[in-house]
Design an enzyme around this catalytic site. Sequence first.
Site, PDB file in Angstrom:
ATOM      1  N   GLU A   1      48.693  -0.931 -49.326  1.00 34.31           N
ATOM      2  CA  GLU A   1      48.909  -1.565 -48.264  1.00 34.31           C
ATOM      3  C   GLU A   1      48.455  -2.850 -48.340  1.00 34.31           C
ATOM      4  OE1 GLU A   1      50.649  -0.742 -45.392  1.00 34.31           O
ATOM      5  OE2 GLU A   1      51.055   1.201 -46.180  1.00 34.31           O
TER       6      GLU A   1
ATOM      7  N   HIS B   1      56.707  -2.875 -50.345  1.00 33.52           N
ATOM      8  CA  HIS B   1      56.628  -1.482 -50.909  1.00 33.52           C
ATOM      9  C   HIS B   1      57.916  -0.899 -51.710  1.00 33.52           C
ATOM     10  CE1 HIS B   1      52.995  -0.325 -48.939  1.00 33.52           C
ATOM     11  NE2 HIS B   1      53.570  -0.576 -47.706  1.00 33.52           N
TER      12      HIS B   1
ATOM     13  N   HIS C   1      56.853  -6.534 -45.391  1.00 36.30           N
ATOM     14  CA  HIS C   1      56.100  -5.676 -45.836  1.00 36.30           C
ATOM     15  C   HIS C   1      56.739  -4.500 -46.527  1.00 36.30           C
ATOM     16  CE1 HIS C   1      52.041  -3.430 -45.616  1.00 36.30           C
ATOM     17  NE2 HIS C   1      52.918  -2.386 -45.392  1.00 36.30           N
ATOM     18  N   GLU C   2      57.625  -3.895 -45.811  1.00 39.16           N
ATOM     19  CA  GLU C   2      58.445  -2.664 -46.157  1.00 39.16           C
ATOM     20  C   GLU C   2      59.050  -2.878 -47.457  1.00 39.16           C
ATOM     21  OE1 GLU C   2      57.671   0.118 -44.873  1.00 39.16           O
ATOM     22  OE2 GLU C   2      56.440  -0.706 -43.336  1.00 39.16           O
TER      23      GLU C   2
END
Length: 296
Positions: free
Chosen positions: A197, A126, A122-123
């Site tokens: 997100e 980003h 997930h990071e």
Amino acid sequence: MLMGLAVMLGAVAWLLTGMAGLVWVLATIVLLGALRPRVPTAWVLSMYRAQPLPRWAAPRLHEVVDVLAVRARLQRRPQVFYIASPTANAFVVGRQDDAALALTDGLLRLLDGRELTGVLAHELSHLHNGDPAIMSLSDLVSRLAQWMSWLGLWSVVVSLPLAVDRASLVPLLLSFLLVAAPTVVTLMQLALARSREYDADLEAVDLTGDPEGLARALVVLENSDGQIWERILVGRSAGSDPLLLRTHPATTQRVQRLLALRAGPSRPPVDVNHGPAVVYPPVTQRPRLRRTGIRW
């Protein structure tokens, strides 16, 4: 956000100075977007007292980051940093050519290998999508709106005594518009954060091939000790805030969207173990850890 701010500033400038003011405002917004600031990565890490996490202390974690960085087609693999904080958190700073991935002690102790892999993906998503730069630009827009608000407050003080006829009401209405600018921009900023997100969740599943891992991590983080103490002391949870005032979507919605991806095609899952992500050494090895710069 830039378009919304341009419309708001353009309306004010056009009502005050005509077409010339509108042109100047639009040129300023375009220049702001082209010359968006870049906060040095080291500054952000120093604020959190982050220290580099050596590969020998977390070999499996570094292997997972290596695989995910290749799958995400990042220009450079981000450096991994450790933050000695009991709060479960993870974030990325910088851009692809100079990026850092920071993980807290609370997160490393709370999640197993599969769940942590989902958070790492997930990071890194980003980072791949340029979200740190996007949110930095949105923060600059928000600060500009704050300056507009102060200008509007001073103009209200000046315009209110003069608002005795219909002609003098126009400056007063413009002043109230400037005062309301921070609220409008903040709502747009929060909406932008929520959309990023959702996109990071989707790309994380594409990187790991394991939507359940990230879904499990979200549930664990939602029910972590920090949230429990907040419910006891404050009487509510962070997820009970109105949707318009939250930086992250509701965990239940994110989990439902993730679990709906199980039926679709995905990459082979990342090979992870379910043991601890970091090797916490015994007391006899603490001097060696101090030399590496990590505080235990």
